[in-house]
Design an enzyme around this catalytic site. Sequence first.
Site, PDB file in Angstrom:
ATOM      1  N   ASP A 111       2.541 -17.643  -4.211  1.00 45.45           N
ATOM      2  CA  ASP A 111       1.838 -18.036  -2.995  1.00 45.45           C
ATOM      3  C   ASP A 111       1.557 -19.531  -3.085  1.00 45.45           C
ATOM      4  OD1 ASP A 111       0.603 -17.881  -0.586  1.00 45.45           O
ATOM      5  OD2 ASP A 111      -1.093 -16.680  -1.247  1.00 45.45           O
ATOM      6  N   ASP A 146       1.149 -22.318   5.092  1.00 49.24           N
ATOM      7  CA  ASP A 146       0.950 -21.974   6.491  1.00 49.24           C
ATOM      8  C   ASP A 146      -0.546 -21.957   6.808  1.00 49.24           C
ATOM      9  OD1 ASP A 146       0.786 -19.670   4.754  1.00 49.24           O
ATOM     10  OD2 ASP A 146       0.557 -18.459   6.558  1.00 49.24           O
ATOM     11  N   ALA A 214      -2.559 -13.060   7.462  1.00 47.99           N
ATOM     12  CA  ALA A 214      -3.917 -13.003   8.022  1.00 47.99           C
ATOM     13  C   ALA A 214      -4.274 -11.636   8.574  1.00 47.99           C
ATOM     14  CB  ALA A 214      -4.091 -14.083   9.085  1.00 47.99           C
ATOM     15  N   CYS A 297      -6.443  13.394 -10.828  1.00 56.81           N
ATOM     16  CA  CYS A 297      -5.188  12.675 -11.014  1.00 56.81           C
ATOM     17  C   CYS A 297      -4.587  13.125 -12.337  1.00 56.81           C
ATOM     18  CB  CYS A 297      -5.456  11.168 -11.011  1.00 56.81           C
ATOM     19  SG  CYS A 297      -4.021  10.139 -11.399  1.00 56.81           S
ATOM     20  N   CYS A 299      -2.338  11.037 -14.091  1.00 56.48           N
ATOM     21  CA  CYS A 299      -1.766   9.884 -14.781  1.00 56.48           C
ATOM     22  C   CYS A 299      -2.253   9.873 -16.231  1.00 56.48           C
ATOM     23  CB  CYS A 299      -2.148   8.595 -14.059  1.00 56.48           C
ATOM     24  SG  CYS A 299      -3.831   8.010 -14.365  1.00 56.48           S
ATOM     25  N   CYS A 302      -6.032   9.493 -16.723  1.00 58.13           N
ATOM     26  CA  CYS A 302      -6.874  10.616 -16.287  1.00 58.13           C
ATOM     27  C   CYS A 302      -6.663  11.870 -17.126  1.00 58.13           C
ATOM     28  CB  CYS A 302      -6.613  10.910 -14.816  1.00 58.13           C
ATOM     29  SG  CYS A 302      -7.108   9.536 -13.741  1.00 58.13           S
TER      30      CYS A 302
END
EC number: 2.4.2.48
Length: 511
Positions: A111, A146, A214, A297, A299, A302
């Site tokens: 960015d 921008d 934005a 969860c 994963c 978890c």
Amino acid sequence: MYLTENGTLTAVVGNTRSMRECFELRDADAGGRIGELTVPRAETTVETPALLPVINPNLDTISPRRLAEEFGAEILITNSYIIHGTEDVREQALEEGLHELLDFPGAIMTDSGSFQLSEYGDIDVTTEEILEFQHEIGSDIGTPVDIPTPPDVSRERAEDELATTQERLEVAEDVDTGDMLVSAPVQGSTYPDLREEAGSHADATDLDVFPVGAVVPLMNDYRYDDMVDAVAAAKRGLGADAPVHLFGAGHPMMFALGVAMGCDLFDSAAYALYARDDRYLTVRGTRQLAELDYLPCSCPVCTEHSPDDLRALPDRDREEELAAHNLHVTFEEIRRIKQAIRAGNLLELVEQRARAHPAMLDGYRALLDHAAQLEQSDPVSKGSFFYTSHESARRPEVRRHHERVTRLETPDSLFLTEGEPARGDEYDESWRVEPPFGPFPRALSKSYPFTAELPERTDRAALEAAVEGVVRLVEANPETEVTLGHWGWPDGVLEAVPERVEVVDLMGDGD
């Protein structure tokens, strides 16, 4: 490129230019697509939709190397303005290069400082300077400076700032960036015509990736409907071959909606920011760790910890574990979305996610306001159509049939019916009427979408959509005598049926 009726992909020329060599589409469903973004400087191809984890060059919650090896991240994003403004980091980046600095093997997008500009009102670099710096440190996808115009500003301000952004995109075209891809942000605040104009202008440049900017304030305020309108407008201006980045869209709850709108790239700092505040991400929203009795969860985080275990960890360790969980959930949702596109049921997934929050439902309904736009890229044949809510009656497949029914040849007399075809020779032909689609020849009964799975208790929205199909057919064929046979449709729905159509209640309760 979009899917044609025979299931192949074909090129679609954008507003002012032909194909972008860096982006190729492989599959599509509604506005969503699976694509390949070729990033030449990184010598890699990123499959989209793709998540770009945000890396703060001064603070690693999860290391970039771990992002690649454990989570499968193919691309990430970091802030070149922070690197530029931090002397020791800047010198290291210039000396070693960005990939060495971050220790990341995939593609890296940077960015420009536009976020800092929106937050603090001023930055001390120009578009030329920051793009040249991004190129010098080895960024693979750079970004010009921008002007991120926030929502709801005056039209005069939105127009003035958009003009500045467009001037800077033209400047960016003239900067020598070698084989680094360069993004062209699409601004315009909450004015759809300005967003569309911005998309057309960006598409006409030689730039490569198109962030819709934005929109974070809209998401922070749960204005998902306004976000959808902004993206839809930008998409109308952009060509079909433009890879679209939804800047700042980091919560997995809204990824399916974002992809269905036609966005291909998402950057997420949420995984780390939320972990810092003990927040636990799910595809249905965010929970505070203190509120959890169970971890819903599977994963690795978890399955290896209980909520009490996590709460007992030192702050830094707990933050890292929560960030890892948040990433697992986020990447899992991206994979789930890709499979939904491949299977042709992306909108069913969007409907599921829309039930997680009233504002998400507003977003989904706004998406269906743009059904005509979605229909342009939606494949004409899929696996099955599932009617799961009254919003399903507004899907692109329904709209497409209503448009096509006007082109069907009709006999002199026609019986439209939910039930069995008419017996004897009272009518020349008998067509099916299937909510929400309406009438179609029985020969098409085995074709998509008329094999739809509908609930036994058909809702009013489906019946109203079916009547709309009847109306379209009748208006297109004024010489055909039409009779509609229905099973107890309410009078309020039947009021829209043209007077010249004979209406028969097949339940025997009268006309």
